[in-house]
Design an enzyme around this catalytic site. Structure first.
Site, PDB file in Angstrom:
ATOM      1  CG  HIS A 139      28.681 -17.944  24.543  1.00  0.00           C
ATOM      2  ND1 HIS A 139      28.518 -17.262  23.566  1.00  0.00           N
ATOM      3  CD2 HIS A 139      29.587 -17.382  25.339  1.00  0.00           C
ATOM      4  CE1 HIS A 139      29.284 -16.666  23.275  1.00  0.00           C
ATOM      5  NE2 HIS A 139      30.333 -16.301  24.185  1.00  0.00           N
ATOM      6  CD  GLU A 140      30.458 -16.590  28.744  1.00  0.00           C
ATOM      7  OE1 GLU A 140      31.547 -17.037  28.736  1.00  0.00           O
ATOM      8  OE2 GLU A 140      29.801 -15.643  28.406  1.00  0.00           O
ATOM      9  CG  HIS A 195      34.148 -18.549  25.530  1.00  0.00           C
ATOM     10  ND1 HIS A 195      34.583 -18.231  24.399  1.00  0.00           N
ATOM     11  CD2 HIS A 195      33.376 -17.583  25.962  1.00  0.00           C
ATOM     12  CE1 HIS A 195      34.062 -17.017  23.652  1.00  0.00           C
ATOM     13  NE2 HIS A 195      33.142 -16.903  24.872  1.00  0.00           N
ATOM     14  CD  GLU A 222      32.657 -13.644  22.559  1.00  0.00           C
ATOM     15  OE1 GLU A 222      31.821 -14.418  22.911  1.00  0.00           O
ATOM     16  OE2 GLU A 222      33.680 -13.531  23.346  1.00  0.00           O
TER      17      GLU A 222
END
Length: 723
Positions: free
Chosen positions: A445-446, A450, A503
């Site tokens: 996810h990070e 992103h 997100e």
């Protein structure tokens, strides 16, 4: 309490968890401990700003509770309260509410933005206030505060249920008389000036000639005008605008003082330069100084003490552009960080597997520092599981970013006492692998959520950061005809939608790439265990979208209160929509329970196809700045229908009946022994322990007075209304 108000109270069995950091802290040198101590002091001092940012009454609530708990210990207060006719349960509820105010930095939940009200009658709360030693010592002062806030503390009328703008909720990022139209006009003005609003708030007044006048107030120690930072009043679209500074000045003075002390113990020149830039930012209000400090921060590779501080995340601004103060200090977990480093070293290989194609991917992946941290201090409204920062787009593009996974936070959040809506087999798998699968999800996810994806931009009259003539939209097959114009940013284009949308994109990347065996191998999972970890990652996220997300939806306004919850619900809807009953949710027992099922054999086929197709849409709309198409699609999946095969609005009652309180962390403090030795103090993970930690964190009565002074400064722009 009625059924309605029960949604807004913290229960007397509210779970608390100690944020364990002693092992990591004890491994530091004396110099590193001093560095960590002063950084922590800066973070905590600045964290008080969040009370001012949350609601008009939050600064006074903190001041009242601070005065009460500073004047006597909890046992003495309890005896006085019981003697005055308060029951044991009512006193416990008072302590729980106080813990909620301290841990959320105000009276709205950090996760969900819904209001927190006391779980005891107002007159009994008042009885405790008047039974306190603080009241006996200075009844006029305490009674004045309580009289101002007692009604709004319990109020749930009108817009008071949640944070929002205008008639949709409460905010202090804008004055109470501002609406969505005001926010749009302010955004236009800032865009025209090529300015961003991270460290700003906006206050509207009406001039004598009935013209709206907007003051954009920057956070800074200094309060006077500076032609390099502030702007005198000028006309813009039949309104007047000016930029001033000096917001939160008293609190930022302590931030600057402690950062200056921390520079003496920095490990290298990069850290000193970083802190000096942050000091200038907080002193002057210049956002560019914080950006410069962030560039030094990115260059500080593999520090023993990791830290970041400032106005960082824009989740709680209804317009999605003003940021909440946040500061963290943590120690690096070397073993887990080594796995993350290996993932970074292989990132380019995995980026190529993302479904949107090379034209929509960043030209060069700037390999970030990716570490697992044991948090010593995290100030702000709540503690996340992982972070990808800085949020400044131009820095991420040119310098890169850092990923951090908060290793001692994740276990506390992941422990489940109740797992409704799943088969016994899935419950067992979830309890066995949820923690390790979540570490996989957070890392993807990070880093690759992103950290990926390109914004197509016009740089000048005939200059673009992409091949304008030949770049084709994979959704239509046609040459792209939409892109970001000069001065436009993702935040300014996507506004309030932007946080949840991003997100969702990052969560979807985690689902998509956890299907890669090499990803799981790098993170320590092979064979049948890797298959279970992959399955539980999908199961956990979609279960959260089913069993937890709708707690963060407000039926009366049809508004989502939390970005991640909305994102997970959207992904659940996408997977349910996929063919061949890949994911099903049914009402297993009428009005009582649901049943979520995932066909494990179809994740690599049906699931991957559905998420890949959705991910491509998310990225293309983001890359081209196509807000209209993005909003239409995202709003469709965000709907909470009343009827049909999945009546989520009705099922929300079933979900709320099975809800579990979100855990509250009890954090340690550091203290100086003499001038060069730092002591770590831990606290019991109970209500008394948390309250004690906050009283010892802020031992001076000046703390509450500062918040009262800040409230006095702002009160003309807000009302302590109860409807």
């Amino acid at each position: 309490m009625t059924e309605d108000t029960s949604l807004y109270v913290l229960p007397n069995n509210q779970p608390l968890v100690a944020l364990e950091c002693e092992t990591a802290f004890n491994g530091l040198t004396a110099k590193e401990k001093l560095y960590a101590h002063y950084l922590s002091q800066a973070a905590w001092s600045g964290g008080l700003i969040v009370y001012v940012q949350t609601s008009p009454e939050s600064p006074l609530l903190f001041a009242l509770l601070h005065k009460i708990f500073k004047a006597q210990n909890i046992e003495e207060l309890k005896k006085s309260a019981l003697d005055a006719g308060v029951s044991e349960d009512e006193f416990t509820a008072f302590l729980v509410y106080s813990c909620g105010i301290f841990s959320n930095s105000g009276n709205y939940k950090s996760f969900g933005d819904s209001k927190i009200i006391p779980n005891l009658p107002k007159e009994k709360f008042g009885t405790i206030v008047k039974a306190s030693q603080a009241y006996k010592d200075n009844s006029n002062s305490i009674e004045e505060i309580w009289n101002k806030i007692q009604d709004v503390t319990y109020g749930l009328g009108g817009k008071l249920k949640s944070l929002g703008l205008g008639d949709k909720g409460v905010t202090t990022y804008f004055s109470a008389n501002c609406t969505d139209k005001d926010a749009e006009l302010v955004n236009e003005f800032m865009q025209q000036k090529k300015l961003e609003s991270y460290n700003a708030r906006c206050f509207k007044t009406n001039t004598s000639d009935n013209v709206n006048s907007y003051e954009i107030r920057l956070a800074s120690v200094e309060t006077d005008a500076d032609p390099q930072i502030t702007l005198p009043e000028e006309d813009f679209k039949n309104s007047k605008f000016k930029i001033t500074r000096g917001d939160y000045s008293k609190l930022l003075t302590a931030v600057v003082d402690n950062l200056q002390k921390a520079t003496e113990y920095a490990a290298n020149e990069i850290e000193k330069n970083m802190l000096n830039k942050y000091i200038e930012h907080f002193r002057t209000g210049s956002l560019q100084d914080h950006k410069d400090g962030s560039q030094f921060w990115i260059k500080d590779k593999g520090p023993v003490i990791e830290t970041y501080i400032g106005f960082i995340e824009t989740y709680r601004d209804p317009a999605g552009q003003r940021a909440e103060f946040e500061g963290f200090v943590a120690m690096v977990n070397k073993e887990m960080s080594a796995k993350f480093a290996s993932l970074v070293n292989n990132a380019e290989k995995f980026i190529q597997k993302l479904p949107w194609g090379a034209d929509f991917e960043i030209d060069k992946f700037l390999r970030p520092d990716f570490t697992s941290l044991d948090v010593l201090t995290f100030s702000g409204s709540g503690i996340p599981n992982g972070i990808n920062i800085p949020n400044y787009e131009e820095i991420r593009k040119l310098e890169g970013f850092k990923n951090v996974s908060l290793g001692n936070v994740i276990p506390g959040n992941m422990k489940l006492d109740v797992v409704p809506f799943l088969s016994e087999q899935d419950q067992t798998l979830l309890n066995t692998y949820r923690l390790v699968s979540f570490e996989v999800q957070v890392s993807l996810h990070e880093l690759l959520g992103h950290g990926t994806g390109k914004l197509l931009r016009q740089l000048g009259p005939d200059s673009y950061n992409f091949d304008k003539e030949n770049t084709k939209n994979p959704l239509t097959g046609e040459v792209v005809n939409k892109f970001f114009l000069p001065g436009e940013t993702y935040d300014s284009k996507f506004g309030a939608l932007g946080s949840s949308y991003e997100e969702c994109r990052a969560e979807a990347v985690g689902l998509y790439l956890c299907l890669e065996k090499d990803v799981l191998r790098i993170l320590g999972h092979e064979g049948s265990k890797a298959d279970d970890v992959m399955y539980v990652n999908w199961l956990s996220l979609l279960w959260t979208g089913c069993a937890r997300a709708l707690e963060m939806y407000q039926p009366s306004t049809k508004k989502w209160l939390q970005a991640h919850s909305q994102a997970r619900y959207v992904l659940l809807r996408v997977c349910i929509e996929a063919e061949e009953d890949f994911v099903t949710v049914v009402e297993a027992e009428s009005g009582k329970t649901l049943k979520l099922t995932i066909d494990r054999s179809k994740i690599q086929t049906i699931g991957k196809k559905a998420i890949g197709k959705f991910l491509t849409k998310l990225q293309v709309y983001k890359s081209t700045g196509d807000f209209e198409a993005a909003k239409e699609m995202y709003d469709k999946y965000s709907e909470v229908p009343e009827t049909g095969p999945h009546p989520w609005a009705r099922w929300r009652d079933i979900i709320l009946a099975h809800k579990e309180p979100r855990k509250i962390f009890v954090q340690s403090n550091t203290f100086l022994n003499g001038s060069d030795t730092v002591q770590l103090k831990n606290y019991e993970p109970n209500f008394a322990g948390l309250i004690q930690s906050w009283m010892e964190r802020f031992p001076s009565s000046e703390t509450s007075q500062t918040l009262i002074d800040l409230w006095e400064k702002d009160k003309q722009h807000f009302t302590l209304e109860v409807n």
